[in-house]
Enzyme design. Structure first.
Site, mmCIF file in Angstrom:
data_model
loop_
_atom_site.group_PDB
_atom_site.id
_atom_site.type_symbol
_atom_site.label_atom_id
_atom_site.label_comp_id
_atom_site.label_asym_id
_atom_site.label_seq_id
_atom_site.Cartn_x
_atom_site.Cartn_y
_atom_site.Cartn_z
ATOM 1 C CB CYS A 92 28.577 -48.030 -32.763
ATOM 2 S SG CYS A 92 30.114 -47.485 -31.997
ATOM 3 C CB VAL A 93 23.098 -47.748 -32.883
ATOM 4 C CG1 VAL A 93 21.879 -47.717 -33.802
ATOM 5 C CG2 VAL A 93 22.897 -48.824 -31.829
#
Lengths: 209, 161
Positions: B29-30
């Site tokens: 994820c970011v």
């Protein structure tokens, strides 16, 4: 698109069928592990349920819990993936039992051999489960070679959910307790079928309404 | 941590100083942090996927880089941030599992980072710092007092961006 509802609620009969798959899978895994470890390993499945993805991290102790994660993809008529999680302390004890090697309690490095042992353990767990599932559903599951990651639950989950979570919100969760030579451990197996595959599986179990 | 708001996977939240925003265990994820240093207003989106157009179920804007960033920006402006002051920092985008076969979907971390950068560029928000890639998870604490992002890992130390 197939609407599964959220959170997905299964009937008692459906859950019983899945629990039976979990139990047989665990039984097979215990036999395989006993041979691999050359000691008696007992395994039981205290908990089987369908979980919304949002509750997975909390179920294994919170997003920052440090775990060993073994992950593989499944192709075939009911595609999806499987994630097997072991709390780090349990993973360490199992590797010790397997390799007769003394890993330090605070060690976060398992070495090449230790990692390989964990992958093999994951292989046994997931393979036993898939065999049991195949027996019950008469569907074909083709697993990829498993891959290992030692990190935070949250980070691991996020990274497996992307291939699953695009369109589906539910995972099949099996908690496994194992006991061997006075030691015990717990493992969490998450089966993440794609949305259509889940319907297919429940259909094949003959319990889907 | 009592003055923190936790942002889970596929969520986005905004907070005003001194409340901090945190995200625990960012893998592929970011975490996208937007900050208005004058209003001392921060926004954090924990995106899971690069592109909402590839999903049949794109309702949750916070889940995708291309929809989360404009939505977070709009939330911040509605809460009093001035767009021309807003800057961005990103963290995450790791590849957690090494597979022998380099399948495209296994590059998800990298694709998330690329999509986040592209969405920021489209929105006209300057990206002033990043800690992305590699193969380990990150937990972040985003201080809305200073705009600093504190990154913790299990075996790869700590960092401030």
């Amino acid at each position: 698109m197939i609407e599964l509802g959220y959170p997905l609620s299964l009937t008692g009969v459906q859950l019983d069928a899945l629990r039976e798959v979990g139990n047989i899978g665990a039984g097979n895994a215990a036999t395989a592990l006993s041979q691999m470890l050359n000691m008696r390993v007992e395994m039981s499945v205290p908990e089987v349920q369908m979980l919304p993805i949002s509750r997975v991290a909390a179920t294994v102790g919170g997003a920052d819990t440090y775990v060993a994660g073994i992950y593989l993809q499944i192709t075939g008529s009911a595609p999806g993936s499987i994630l097997f999680l072991l709390p780090l302390a349990d993973a360490r004890r199992l590797v010790r039992a397997l390799l007769k090697e003394n890993l330090r309690d605070d060690s976060i490095c398992f070495g090449e051999l230790g990692c390989s042992a964990l992958v093999e353990l994951g292989n046994i767990m997931t393979g036993s489960f898939l065999n049991a599932l195949g027996m019950f559903t008469s569907l074909k599951y083709i697993p990829t070679v498993p891959s290992l990651c030692l990190d935070m639950v949250g980070a691991i989950l996020g990274s497996v959910l992307h291939s699953h979570g695009v369109d589906s919100d539910t995972v099949f969760f099996i908690k496994t307790d194992f006991r061997y030579q006075g030691d015990c451990g717990v493992g969490y197996l998450f089966f993440l079928p794609e949305a259509e595959a889940l319907v297919e599986i429940l259909n094949s179990l003959g319990v889907f309404k | 941590m009592n003055n923190c708001i936790n942002v889970e996977i596929a969520e986005m939240k905004i907070a005003r100083a001194p409340i901090n925003l945190i995200s625990i265990g960012i893998g592929s994820c970011v975490g996208v942090c937007l900050y208005d240093p004058v209003a001392r207003l921060g926004g954090l989106a924990h995106i899971l996927l690069p592109d909402s157009r590839q999903s049949r179920n794109p309702e949750n804007k916070a889940k995708f880089a291309d929809t989360a960033i404009p939505a977070l920006l709009a939330d911040m402006v509605a809460a009093g941030a001035i767009k021309s002051r807003i800057v961005a920092k990103i963290a995450g985008g790791a590849q957690m599992f090494a597979f022998a076969q380099a399948l495209d979907y296994m590059r998800i971390g990298e694709r998330n980072v690329e999509a986040a950068i592209e969405a920021l560029r489209k929105a006209g928000i300057p990206l002033i710092a990043r800690d992305t890639g590699s193969n380990y998870g990150r937990s972040i604490r985003f201080s809305t007092l200073t705009g600093k992002v504190y990154i913790k890992t299990i075996a790869h130390g700590e960092k401030v961006i």
